[in-house]
Design an enzyme around this catalytic site. Structure first.
Site, PDB file in Angstrom:
ATOM      1  N   CYS A  35       0.606  39.649  88.518  1.00 33.31           N
ATOM      2  CA  CYS A  35       1.223  39.036  89.705  1.00 33.31           C
ATOM      3  C   CYS A  35       1.413  40.041  90.842  1.00 33.31           C
ATOM      4  O   CYS A  35       2.217  39.816  91.752  1.00 33.31           O
ATOM      5  CB  CYS A  35       2.563  38.377  89.353  1.00 33.31           C
ATOM      6  SG  CYS A  35       2.423  37.176  88.011  1.00 33.31           S
ATOM      7  N   SER A  44       4.851  32.731  84.404  1.00 34.80           N
ATOM      8  CA  SER A  44       4.251  32.930  85.727  1.00 34.80           C
ATOM      9  C   SER A  44       3.923  31.583  86.355  1.00 34.80           C
ATOM     10  O   SER A  44       3.610  30.616  85.650  1.00 34.80           O
ATOM     11  CB  SER A  44       2.978  33.771  85.601  1.00 34.80           C
ATOM     12  OG  SER A  44       3.263  35.036  85.037  1.00 34.80           O
ATOM     13  N   GLY A  82      -0.419  33.526  95.014  1.00 33.17           N
ATOM     14  CA  GLY A  82      -0.109  34.533  94.009  1.00 33.17           C
ATOM     15  C   GLY A  82      -1.252  35.486  93.739  1.00 33.17           C
ATOM     16  O   GLY A  82      -2.358  35.344  94.271  1.00 33.17           O
ATOM     17  N   HIS A  99      -4.763  34.510  81.150  1.00 33.26           N
ATOM     18  CA  HIS A  99      -4.547  33.392  80.225  1.00 33.26           C
ATOM     19  C   HIS A  99      -5.226  33.724  78.909  1.00 33.26           C
ATOM     20  O   HIS A  99      -6.276  34.381  78.892  1.00 33.26           O
ATOM     21  CB  HIS A  99      -5.117  32.098  80.789  1.00 33.26           C
ATOM     22  CG  HIS A  99      -4.465  31.672  82.068  1.00 33.26           C
ATOM     23  ND1 HIS A  99      -3.104  31.531  82.198  1.00 33.26           N
ATOM     24  CD2 HIS A  99      -4.997  31.362  83.284  1.00 33.26           C
ATOM     25  CE1 HIS A  99      -2.814  31.149  83.431  1.00 33.26           C
ATOM     26  NE2 HIS A  99      -3.943  31.045  84.108  1.00 33.26           N
ATOM     27  N   VAL A 122      -3.117  38.260  90.610  1.00 34.79           N
ATOM     28  CA  VAL A 122      -3.888  38.103  89.380  1.00 34.79           C
ATOM     29  C   VAL A 122      -2.965  37.834  88.191  1.00 34.79           C
ATOM     30  O   VAL A 122      -1.851  38.343  88.116  1.00 34.79           O
ATOM     31  CB  VAL A 122      -4.756  39.357  89.114  1.00 34.79           C
ATOM     32  CG1 VAL A 122      -3.883  40.591  88.922  1.00 34.79           C
ATOM     33  CG2 VAL A 122      -5.668  39.158  87.921  1.00 34.79           C
ATOM     34  N   PHE A 147       2.023  26.455  85.805  1.00 34.82           N
ATOM     35  CA  PHE A 147       2.741  27.605  85.244  1.00 34.82           C
ATOM     36  C   PHE A 147       2.270  27.915  83.828  1.00 34.82           C
ATOM     37  O   PHE A 147       1.680  27.076  83.146  1.00 34.82           O
ATOM     38  CB  PHE A 147       4.255  27.361  85.258  1.00 34.82           C
ATOM     39  CG  PHE A 147       4.747  26.213  84.407  1.00 34.82           C
ATOM     40  CD1 PHE A 147       5.132  26.416  83.092  1.00 34.82           C
ATOM     41  CD2 PHE A 147       4.855  24.924  84.937  1.00 34.82           C
ATOM     42  CE1 PHE A 147       5.608  25.371  82.307  1.00 34.82           C
ATOM     43  CE2 PHE A 147       5.332  23.870  84.171  1.00 34.82           C
ATOM     44  CZ  PHE A 147       5.708  24.094  82.853  1.00 34.82           C
ATOM     45  N   SER A 148       2.528  29.151  83.418  1.00 35.07           N
ATOM     46  CA  SER A 148       2.201  29.579  82.058  1.00 35.07           C
ATOM     47  C   SER A 148       3.423  30.240  81.439  1.00 35.07           C
ATOM     48  O   SER A 148       4.185  30.940  82.122  1.00 35.07           O
ATOM     49  CB  SER A 148       1.014  30.548  82.055  1.00 35.07           C
ATOM     50  OG  SER A 148       1.300  31.704  82.836  1.00 35.07           O
TER      51      SER A 148
END
Length: 216
Positions: free
Chosen positions: A175, A144, A79, A84, A81, A158-159
């Site tokens: 992304c 994501s 993936g 967070h 960038v 994942f977030s």
């Protein structure tokens, strides 16, 4: 499938990305050395930072690394960038896929299904998109996914944006998707809070992977 033991860590404090990434790598190496070791799940929040995958294009950072005011990490995942920050719930899964399915596409789709079930528990209608990885509400991205895998032992995860400062995504091409709009769960259900989402994340992962959790 028989239940498998997994260590779960759910800190209440905002955690350093560097420290948690190091912890993941330690559990990954332990599983590579001996697959009788438990899997590892981490659910929590990070201080503001940006992460890039193995093959990420630095053009997707819309600020200069030379005078960056934020921590930027290049890590072992696929993936592009992402960002967070507090108010975003991050889940890392260090799993031995040999106990589930040695197929990374299956694993990515499984994570999407898990995220959709989590949001569904809060009556939020969401979906995956053909040709993309992640979960959307309409045309806005809510979650994501980025994973790494070594000898079938996964890392990262994942977030989900719960109630975070979405303006932080304006400093990147999220992304690698041009004109990507981002969303927060709180905009679709005013009654939720991050602790309740964390509880549902834990419950859903426990059920979907048949885990017996050990808190640590």
């Amino acid at each position: 499938m028989d239940n498998r033991t997994a260590i779960i860590k759910q800190p209440d404090n905002i955690s350093s990305f560097h420290d948690v990434y190091k912890l993941q790598k330690e559990y990954q190496e332990a599983l590579i050395l001996d697959n009788s070791n438990p899997d590892f799940i981490w659910i929590g929040e990070h201080q503001l930072c940006y992460t890039l995958g193995r093959g990420s294009n630095y053009d997707n950072l819309l600020f200069s690394l030379n005078d960056a005011k934020y921590d930027v990490f290049k890590i072992d995942r696929g993936g592009e960038v992402t960002c967070h920050m507090p108010g975003q719930l991050v889940t890392y899964l260090v799993l031995d896929l040999k106990n589930f399915n040695k197929d990374l596409n299956w694993y990515l789709r499984k994570i999407e299904e898990i995220i959709i079930k989590i949001l569904g528990a809060f009556n939020i209608d969401c979906h995956s998109r053909k040709g993309f990885t992640g979960v959307w509400i309409g045309n806005k991205k809510i979650a994501s996914i980025g994973i790494g895998c070594k000898k079938w032992i996964t890392i990262n995860g994942f977030s989900i944006n719960i109630d975070c400062e979405l303006e932080n995504f304006n400093k990147i091409v999220p992304c690698g998707i041009e004109n990507c709009l981002m969303a927060n769960m709180i905009d679709y259900n005013k009654n939720l809070n991050i602790q309740e989402v964390k509880r549902i994340v834990k419950k859903t992962i426990e059920e979907e992977f048949n885990f017996d959790f050990i808190s640590k």
